[in-house]
Scaffold this motif. Structure first.
Motif, PDB file in Angstrom:
ATOM      1  N   LEU A 159       0.810  -1.215   0.000  1.00  9.23           N
ATOM      2  CA  LEU A 159       0.000   0.000   0.000  1.00  9.23           C
ATOM      3  C   LEU A 159       0.844   1.266   0.000  1.00  9.23           C
ATOM      4  O   LEU A 159       0.436   2.290  -0.517  1.00  9.23           O
ATOM      5  N   ILE A 160       2.034   1.201   0.608  1.00 14.89           N
ATOM      6  CA  ILE A 160       2.934   2.355   0.688  1.00 14.89           C
ATOM      7  C   ILE A 160       4.317   1.937   0.195  1.00 14.89           C
ATOM      8  O   ILE A 160       4.837   0.887   0.593  1.00 14.89           O
ATOM      9  N   ASN A 161       4.874   2.761  -0.672  1.00  9.78           N
ATOM     10  CA  ASN A 161       6.192   2.470  -1.232  1.00  9.78           C
ATOM     11  C   ASN A 161       7.291   2.636  -0.176  1.00  9.78           C
ATOM     12  O   ASN A 161       7.062   3.212   0.892  1.00  9.78           O
ATOM     13  N   ALA A 162       8.470   2.158  -0.502  1.00 14.07           N
ATOM     14  CA  ALA A 162       9.596   2.235   0.424  1.00 14.07           C
ATOM     15  C   ALA A 162       9.950   3.672   0.772  1.00 14.07           C
ATOM     16  O   ALA A 162      10.460   3.951   1.862  1.00 14.07           O
ATOM     17  N   ASN A 163       9.672   4.623  -0.137  1.00 13.62           N
ATOM     18  CA  ASN A 163       9.988   6.037   0.132  1.00 13.62           C
ATOM     19  C   ASN A 163       8.866   6.762   0.869  1.00 13.62           C
ATOM     20  O   ASN A 163       8.927   7.981   1.063  1.00 13.62           O
ATOM     21  N   GLY A 164       7.837   6.033   1.273  1.00 18.82           N
ATOM     22  CA  GLY A 164       6.759   6.625   2.049  1.00 18.82           C
ATOM     23  C   GLY A 164       5.604   7.170   1.241  1.00 18.82           C
ATOM     24  O   GLY A 164       4.631   7.665   1.816  1.00 18.82           O
ATOM     25  N   THR A 165       5.668   7.087  -0.085  1.00 15.59           N
ATOM     26  CA  THR A 165       4.579   7.589  -0.923  1.00 15.59           C
ATOM     27  C   THR A 165       3.512   6.516  -1.116  1.00 15.59           C
ATOM     28  O   THR A 165       3.771   5.314  -0.981  1.00 15.59           O
ATOM     29  N   LEU A 166       2.319   6.973  -1.434  1.00 13.85           N
ATOM     30  CA  LEU A 166       1.205   6.058  -1.654  1.00 13.85           C
ATOM     31  C   LEU A 166       1.441   5.258  -2.925  1.00 13.85           C
ATOM     32  O   LEU A 166       1.763   5.819  -3.975  1.00 13.85           O
ATOM     33  N   ALA A 167       1.293   3.950  -2.839  1.00 10.24           N
ATOM     34  CA  ALA A 167       1.503   3.087  -3.995  1.00 10.24           C
ATOM     35  C   ALA A 167       0.300   3.169  -4.934  1.00 10.24           C
ATOM     36  O   ALA A 167      -0.852   3.074  -4.496  1.00 10.24           O
ATOM     37  N   ALA A 168       0.554   3.378  -6.221  1.00  6.59           N
ATOM     38  CA  ALA A 168      -0.527   3.462  -7.199  1.00  6.59           C
ATOM     39  C   ALA A 168      -1.153   2.091  -7.441  1.00  6.59           C
ATOM     40  O   ALA A 168      -2.338   1.984  -7.737  1.00  6.59           O
ATOM     41  N   ILE A 169      -0.362   1.044  -7.320  1.00  4.12           N
ATOM     42  CA  ILE A 169      -0.835  -0.319  -7.550  1.00  4.12           C
ATOM     43  C   ILE A 169      -0.528  -1.151  -6.314  1.00  4.12           C
ATOM     44  O   ILE A 169       0.586  -1.123  -5.790  1.00  4.12           O
ATOM     45  N   ALA A 170      -1.512  -1.898  -5.843  1.00  5.99           N
ATOM     46  CA  ALA A 170      -1.321  -2.753  -4.662  1.00  5.99           C
ATOM     47  C   ALA A 170      -0.664  -4.063  -5.090  1.00  5.99           C
ATOM     48  O   ALA A 170      -1.289  -5.126  -5.107  1.00  5.99           O
ATOM     49  N   ALA A 171       0.607  -3.960  -5.445  1.00  6.26           N
ATOM     50  CA  ALA A 171       1.326  -5.147  -5.911  1.00  6.26           C
ATOM     51  C   ALA A 171       1.390  -6.207  -4.825  1.00  6.26           C
ATOM     52  O   ALA A 171       1.490  -5.890  -3.635  1.00  6.26           O
TER      53      ALA A 171
END
Length: 392
Positions: free
Chosen positions: A340-352
């Motif tokens: 849900l959240i990328n490693a850099n703290g941003t919201l993930a566009a795709i719930a991989a």
């Protein structure tokens, strides 16, 4: 009986009773259909019609000539409510049922509770991960009813894992939906209370299993398995429980199951005097109590079935991503996670999807849901496709 349903079955108010493909394995399932009427959504074979009891013979099969007219191939099918959403709707009905039981509205309420149990069983059979996630995340209010529904969901998972007799399974899930009904009037106060219990509160807690049985009997319940489980759900193997201080084999198998799911569902929810206990710590506490206060094989089975990180648990991964457990894996400690959240703290566009058996995606810690409240609330969409996946 014994054959998959050709359609999803609704009652005449439009409430889902049984999902398409579910196998009717006991008379209780059939009784619900025969008593409540049968409504099927639009399809090639049904035409979206109500099938009155007259077209159903004594065995429950459609009478000769009762098939509805075939429709065109392009007739849209009515979409099923995703399990995650259906669990939230079921919680509202359970809230009303508890209120009615406390008011002693009818001696037919036991039948309504049994019906809710059958519907919960169908949802868990359809997608156990989505059902577990809906309760683990607890999106919405009605916290105490959500806890009871969570316990009943866990109960059904254990019923399935043990392949119990269908009639016994329905009785135990119904017991799990109603075992704390007598505490309804004070549950919210107790959950917010930080000080010591008053004498009246202690008396109500000590006697609520007995009071619960009396309410259920007034509601028309005479099922011994159901009533015994409710009466004994606070008894402990070492004799330290209540109301009768039973120990060992004197405690019924159903009560042992309710004890475990009650303890777990309570621990993972916050109280005024403590934060919610993370699922893996709650399971560890249960595991350490196996053979003492709680049934050892059942405690081990619960860990094995829901995993150390149950569906709906927010977690941080080794690569610093944050996600939520989507599906259980064959290894209790290595589920599938939706990022849900990328490693850099941003919201993930795709719930991989992340396979936590891979070192770079290994779970390093669970994170409190409140830290990502808005994100977790929207996570219900992860289960909206309602595709039950086999455990790896």
């Amino acid at each position: 009986m014994g054959a998959p349903l050709a359609w999803s079955v609704y009652d005449r108010a439009g409430k889902l009773l049984f999902v398409q493909g579910m196998v009717l394995v006991c008379q209780a399932h059939l009784d619900i259909i025969l008593e409540r009427g049968l409504v099927v959504p639009e399809s090639r074979s049904s035409g979206g019609v109500v099938l009155p009891a007259a077209v159903i013979d004594a065995s429950g099969a459609l009478a000769e000539g009762a098939d509805a007219a075939e429709e065109a191939d392009d007739t849209p099918r009515v979409p099923e409510v995703p399990v995650f959403r259906a669990m939230q709707l079921l919680r509202r009905e359970l809230r009303q049922l508890h209120d009615d039981l406390l008011a002693c509205e009818s001696d037919e309420l036991g039948g309504q509770a049994r019906e809710l149990a059958l519907r919960l069983q169908a949802l868990v059979e359809r997608d156990a991960d989505a059902a577990l996630a809906a309760m683990q995340l607890e999106v919405g209010d009605d916290g105490d009813v959500a806890r009871v529904l969570h316990a009943a969901t866990l109960c059904q998972v254990l019923v399935q894992a043990q392949q119990l007799d269908p009639e016994e399974g329905v009785s135990l899930v119904a017991a799990a939906l109603t075992y704390d009904v007598a505490l309804g009037p004070v549950a919210a106060v107790l959950n917010r209370q930080t000080g010591a219990l008053t004498e009246d509160q202690r008396l109500m807690i000590d006697t609520h299993p007995l009071a619960g049985v009396e309410l259920l009997q007034a509601a028309g319940v005479d099922d011994e398995v159901w009533l015994e489980a409710v009466l004994q759900h606070h008894e402990r193997l070492d004799g330290s429980g209540y109301p009768s201080g039973l120990d060992g084999d004197a405690i019924s198998p159903g009560a042992r199951m309710l004890a475990i799911v009650d303890i777990y569902s309570a621990m993972v929810r916050p109280r005024a005097y403590r934060e919610a206990i993370h699922a893996r710590h709650a399971l560890r506490s249960l595991f350490l109590e196996r053979g003492k206060a709680v049934d050892g094989p059942l405690a081990s089975l619960l860990v094995r079935e829901i995993g150390v990180f149950p569906p709906g648990t927010p977690v941080r991964l080794a690569n610093r991503e944050v996600g939520v457990v989507l599906r259980r894996g064959s290894d209790a400690a290595r589920p599938v996670v939706a990022r849900l959240i990328n490693a850099n703290g941003t919201l993930a566009a795709i719930a991989a999807h992340r396979d936590t058996a891979q070192p770079e995606y290994a779970i390093t810690e669970t994170v409190p849901p409140y830290k990502y409240q808005a994100l977790v609330a929207s996570a219900s969409e992860l289960w909206s496709s309602d595709r039950a996946m086999p455990r790896r």
